[in-house]
Structure formats: structure tokens, C-alpha cells
Design a protein around this motif. Structure first.
Motif, PDB file in Angstrom:
ATOM      1  N   VAL A  80       0.852  -1.194   0.000  1.00 24.80           N
ATOM      2  CA  VAL A  80       0.000   0.000   0.000  1.00 24.80           C
ATOM      3  C   VAL A  80       0.887   1.243   0.000  1.00 24.80           C
ATOM      4  CG1 VAL A  80      -1.776   1.288   1.235  1.00 24.80           C
ATOM      5  CG2 VAL A  80      -1.855  -1.219   1.183  1.00 24.80           C
ATOM      6  N   TYR A  81       0.655   2.120  -0.964  1.00 26.72           N
ATOM      7  CA  TYR A  81       1.443   3.340  -1.124  1.00 26.72           C
ATOM      8  C   TYR A  81       0.522   4.558  -1.095  1.00 26.72           C
ATOM      9  CZ  TYR A  81       5.139   0.209  -2.811  1.00 26.72           C
ATOM     10  OH  TYR A  81       6.065  -0.791  -2.926  1.00 26.72           O
ATOM     11  N   VAL A  82       1.059   5.669  -0.593  1.00 29.37           N
ATOM     12  CA  VAL A  82       0.331   6.934  -0.645  1.00 29.37           C
ATOM     13  C   VAL A  82       1.266   7.971  -1.266  1.00 29.37           C
ATOM     14  CG1 VAL A  82      -0.876   8.728   0.625  1.00 29.37           C
ATOM     15  CG2 VAL A  82      -1.035   6.355   1.390  1.00 29.37           C
ATOM     16  N   VAL A  83       0.821   8.548  -2.378  1.00 26.55           N
ATOM     17  CA  VAL A  83       1.610   9.537  -3.118  1.00 26.55           C
ATOM     18  C   VAL A  83       0.967  10.909  -2.936  1.00 26.55           C
ATOM     19  CG1 VAL A  83       2.445  10.259  -5.384  1.00 26.55           C
ATOM     20  CG2 VAL A  83       2.293   7.806  -4.818  1.00 26.55           C
ATOM     21  N   LEU A  84       1.618  11.804  -2.233  1.00 26.38           N
ATOM     22  CA  LEU A  84       1.115  13.169  -2.056  1.00 26.38           C
ATOM     23  C   LEU A  84       1.514  13.982  -3.289  1.00 26.38           C
ATOM     24  CD1 LEU A  84      -0.266  15.279  -0.250  1.00 26.38           C
ATOM     25  CD2 LEU A  84       1.999  15.784   0.710  1.00 26.38           C
ATOM     26  N   VAL A  85       0.521  14.398  -4.060  1.00 20.64           N
ATOM     27  CA  VAL A  85       0.800  15.069  -5.329  1.00 20.64           C
ATOM     28  C   VAL A  85       1.278  16.499  -5.115  1.00 20.64           C
ATOM     29  CG1 VAL A  85      -0.216  15.803  -7.525  1.00 20.64           C
ATOM     30  CG2 VAL A  85      -0.830  13.575  -6.525  1.00 20.64           C
ATOM     31  N   SER A  86       0.669  17.219  -4.181  1.00 23.20           N
ATOM     32  CA  SER A  86       1.071  18.596  -3.884  1.00 23.20           C
ATOM     33  C   SER A  86       0.994  18.822  -2.378  1.00 23.20           C
ATOM     34  CB  SER A  86       0.152  19.587  -4.608  1.00 23.20           C
ATOM     35  OG  SER A  86       0.374  20.902  -4.151  1.00 23.20           O
ATOM     36  N   ARG A  87       1.892  19.637  -1.839  1.00 25.28           N
ATOM     37  CA  ARG A  87       1.878  19.886  -0.404  1.00 25.28           C
ATOM     38  C   ARG A  87       0.853  20.941   0.007  1.00 25.28           C
ATOM     39  NH1 ARG A  87       7.971  20.787   1.327  1.00 25.28           N
ATOM     40  NH2 ARG A  87       7.910  22.159  -0.491  1.00 25.28           N
ATOM     41  N   GLY A  88       0.097  21.465  -0.950  1.00 26.36           N
ATOM     42  CA  GLY A  88      -0.992  22.372  -0.617  1.00 26.36           C
ATOM     43  C   GLY A  88      -0.533  23.707  -0.079  1.00 26.36           C
ATOM     44  N   LEU A  89       0.356  24.364  -0.799  1.00 24.34           N
ATOM     45  CA  LEU A  89       0.917  25.628  -0.326  1.00 24.34           C
ATOM     46  C   LEU A  89      -0.105  26.758  -0.334  1.00 24.34           C
ATOM     47  CD1 LEU A  89       4.420  25.552  -2.068  1.00 24.34           C
ATOM     48  CD2 LEU A  89       3.696  24.531   0.095  1.00 24.34           C
ATOM     49  N   GLY A  90      -1.211  26.554  -1.060  1.00 22.02           N
ATOM     50  CA  GLY A  90      -2.212  27.611  -1.148  1.00 22.02           C
ATOM     51  C   GLY A  90      -3.263  27.566  -0.064  1.00 22.02           C
ATOM     52  N   ALA A  91      -3.084  26.723   0.944  1.00 20.09           N
ATOM     53  CA  ALA A  91      -4.071  26.631   2.025  1.00 20.09           C
ATOM     54  C   ALA A  91      -4.226  27.976   2.715  1.00 20.09           C
ATOM     55  CB  ALA A  91      -3.637  25.577   3.035  1.00 20.09           C
ATOM     56  N   THR A  92      -5.465  28.335   3.019  1.00 26.50           N
ATOM     57  CA  THR A  92      -5.753  29.616   3.675  1.00 26.50           C
ATOM     58  C   THR A  92      -6.559  29.365   4.942  1.00 26.50           C
ATOM     59  OG1 THR A  92      -7.690  29.848   2.237  1.00 26.50           O
ATOM     60  CG2 THR A  92      -5.673  30.958   1.556  1.00 26.50           C
ATOM     61  N   PRO A  93      -5.892  29.072   6.051  1.00 26.14           N
ATOM     62  CA  PRO A  93      -6.603  28.780   7.305  1.00 26.14           C
ATOM     63  C   PRO A  93      -7.463  29.952   7.766  1.00 26.14           C
ATOM     64  CG  PRO A  93      -4.271  28.194   7.452  1.00 26.14           C
ATOM     65  CD  PRO A  93      -4.437  28.985   6.200  1.00 26.14           C
ATOM     66  N   PHE A  94      -8.656  29.635   8.286  1.00 27.66           N
ATOM     67  CA  PHE A  94      -9.507  30.671   8.853  1.00 27.66           C
ATOM     68  C   PHE A  94      -8.873  31.249  10.119  1.00 27.66           C
ATOM     69  CE2 PHE A  94     -12.890  28.227   6.590  1.00 27.66           C
ATOM     70  CZ  PHE A  94     -13.253  29.239   5.720  1.00 27.66           C
ATOM     71  N   LEU A  95      -8.395  30.382  10.970  1.00 29.63           N
ATOM     72  CA  LEU A  95      -7.742  30.796  12.209  1.00 29.63           C
ATOM     73  C   LEU A  95      -6.261  30.445  12.088  1.00 29.63           C
ATOM     74  CD1 LEU A  95     -10.445  29.538  14.739  1.00 29.63           C
ATOM     75  CD2 LEU A  95     -10.079  31.886  13.924  1.00 29.63           C
ATOM     76  N   LYS A  96      -5.498  31.362  11.547  1.00 27.41           N
ATOM     77  CA  LYS A  96      -4.103  31.082  11.249  1.00 27.41           C
ATOM     78  C   LYS A  96      -3.258  31.070  12.516  1.00 27.41           C
ATOM     79  CE  LYS A  96      -4.478  33.502   6.819  1.00 27.41           C
ATOM     80  NZ  LYS A  96      -3.985  34.632   6.017  1.00 27.41           N
ATOM     81  N   PRO A  97      -2.229  30.201  12.544  1.00 30.10           N
ATOM     82  CA  PRO A  97      -1.241  30.327  13.621  1.00 30.10           C
ATOM     83  C   PRO A  97      -0.652  31.733  13.595  1.00 30.10           C
ATOM     84  CG  PRO A  97      -0.909  28.298  12.366  1.00 30.10           C
ATOM     85  CD  PRO A  97      -1.920  29.105  11.608  1.00 30.10           C
ATOM     86  N   ALA A  98      -0.237  32.212  14.741  1.00 31.31           N
ATOM     87  CA  ALA A  98       0.208  33.599  14.857  1.00 31.31           C
ATOM     88  C   ALA A  98       1.312  33.955  13.863  1.00 31.31           C
ATOM     89  CB  ALA A  98       0.681  33.857  16.290  1.00 31.31           C
ATOM     90  N   HIS A  99       2.192  33.016  13.577  1.00 31.34           N
ATOM     91  CA  HIS A  99       3.349  33.303  12.726  1.00 31.34           C
ATOM     92  C   HIS A  99       3.120  32.903  11.275  1.00 31.34           C
ATOM     93  CE1 HIS A  99       3.538  29.119  13.925  1.00 31.34           C
ATOM     94  NE2 HIS A  99       4.371  28.889  12.942  1.00 31.34           N
TER      95      HIS A  99
END
Length: 278
Positions: A80-99
């Protein structure tokens, strides 16, 4: 001015709480609507090897956590393999970490990859079977090209050993995210071209009733071990532990999908066959 700033902050906090409350209610209601009855047993993947292709970190748990566990149970973790195609750099969290805003693209990618690898370990995927495709310029189409090459490498390696592969990607038609649909089209096109022999496509629960009954494939966490593994993978995405590289970026971006998954006691994964038009 100080009073005005305080009043603005209070209003902002009340708005955030109101939005969170609405999201929670919607998640619970939708979760109840799409709740799936318990299966007697899981279906068995046709391939000797099963490869999952989440477009972004957390997709594989949200839409296929119990399917990954079923593959491990029936095919063995080595297959069983899992291939992550993209690391999702465009994620826009509603409650972002402070930094968060101060982080570079590379740092954001590292955070998301750390969360993904922690979730894969919790899910029981062998570390050597976790593949992360590097985000390449100028855009996601480059990642789709690498995804295609990766799928072909798995198919050819298996064929050389007299074995078969089931490829599992996002739906090529039933998804409201264009990158997810593009991800699915990579695998669907390989299937249509006769370059791979078997594939399934996972869907978000709200699309469940768009799939003809004969083309819907369901997996569930049917044992305590499988249920614990999926919950542990969810926890890897939802907890904040900066020292471990965990900032809950995916959860902060779409918390309702995590709530909907945990609302289902069976942690159902919904997939469809390649017969669905699109």
C-alpha cells in the motif's frame, strides 16, 4: 480610540464565533444526512498493489482513511502506497497560527508535509511507501505530469513482477475543487488510454447521491484497530504541537470536513468506479 478598538475586537470575535457555530451546525446536519449504514465487510481492491494519490495533505484521511486501512488489512502494508501530489501551499486557514503570514512558501510546505507524514504513520502506512512529489513551478499542471509518470512507474514495476495495481485518486467529475478534478483526470486518462488496468475515485460525502448505486464503492473502519488508526490520523491533522511540526493547517482551513468524518461512527470512505460519466 482605545474603546473603539476594543469594541471592534469584540465584534470580530462574535462574528468568528457565529461563523463557527453555523459551520458546526451545517457539519452535523450534513453528517447526519450522509451517514452510511454499517457494512458487513469491506470490498477487496482488485489490484495486488494499491496506490492512493491525495492532491493535498489530509485529503487521503478525509476521503479515504478507511479505504487505506482496508487496503492494508487485505494486501499488507508492504503493498500500500500513498503519493502526495502537492503539499498544498495555497491553504488559507480561517484561524491562522500567529506566525503563519511570516512563513515562506518552503516553510509552509514543510509544515504540511510534516502533518501528512505524521498522519501516514498513524494510519499504518510504511514510511518507505510514502511518496511526496515536490511542488514544481510554474503551477499544478507540472505536478499532474509528475503524478502521471509516478503512476506509470508503479504500473510497470508491478507488471514486470506479474502483479496488478489499483490506483485511487480524486473524482474526475464529482468535486468542487478543480485541482481535485484534475488529479482524478490524470488517473482516468491513463485508464482510458489502456496504460493502467484498474482505478477507483474517492468523493466528498455531499456528492454521494450523484453516484449511481452500482458505481458506488464504500469502505468503513470495521475493527477497533482500524477505527483507532483513522482517528489517530485525524488527530495528527487537528492537533497543534509546534515542536512536532504540527500546526493543524488543513483542519484550520476546512474544519467541517473533519467534523463530518468523525460524526460518522463507521468513518466511511466513499469511492466510485470509472463508469461514472465525466
Amino acid at each position: 480610540m482605545t474603546v473603539l478598538r476594543w469594541a471592534a475586537r469584540v465584534a470580530q470575535w462574535r462574528s468568528v464565533r457565529a461563523v463557527a457555530a453555523v459551520i458546526l451546525v451545517l457539519a452535523v446536519c450534513v453528517g447526519e444526512i450522509v451517514h452510511e449504514p454499517r457494512l458487513a465487510h469491506n470490498p477487496v481492491f482488485a489490484g495486488d498493489v494499491v496506490v492512493f494519490y491525495p492532491e493535498h495533505p489530509d485529503d487521503e484521511v478525509l476521503w479515504g482513511g478507511s479505504a487505506v486501512r482496508a487496503a492494508i488489512d487485505t494486501k499488507g502494508a508492504d503493498n500500500v502506497y500513498v503519493v502526495l501530489v502537492s503539499r498544498g501551499l495555497g491553504a488559507t486557514p480561517f484561524l491562522k497560527p500567529a506566525h503563519f503570514n511570516a512563513l515562506s512558501s518552503v516553510q509552509r510546505g514543510t509544515l504540511r508535509e510534516d502533518e501528512f507524514r505524521a498522519a501516514m504513520a498513524a494510519l499504518g502506512v510504511e514510511s518507505r511507501n510514502v511518496v511526496v512529489l515536490q511542488d514544481s513551478a510554474p503551477g499544478p499542471d507540472d505536478n499532474f505530469a509528475e503524478m502521471r509518470r509516478t503512476a506509470l512507474r508503479f504500473e510497470r514495476a508491478a507488471a514486470a513482477a506479474g502483479r496488478t495495481v489499483t490506483h485511487v485518486a480524486h473524482s474526475y467529475v464529482l468535486d468542487n475543487n478543480r485541482l481535485h478534478r484534475g488529479n482524478g483526470r490524470v488517473i482516468k486518462s491513463l485508464l482510458d488510454e489502456g496504460l493502467i488496468t484498474d482505478a477507483l475515485f474517492w468523493i466528498k460525502p455531499e456528492f454521494r447521491y450523484n453516484v449511481p448505486a452500482g458505481d458506488l464503492v464504500r469502505f468503513q473502519a470495521l475493527t477497533p484497530v482500524d477505527s483507532a488508526a483513522v482517528h489517530a490520523a485525524i488527530n495528527a491533522y487537528t492537533r497543534t504541537e509546534p515542536r512536532a511540526g504540527l500546526e493543524a493547517i488543513g483542519f484550520r482551513s476546512t474544519p467541517w470536513y473533519f467534523w463530518m468524518l468523525e460524526w460518522d461512527a463507521n468513518l466511511t470512505s466513499l469511492l466510485h468506479t470509472a463508469a461514472v460519466p465525466g
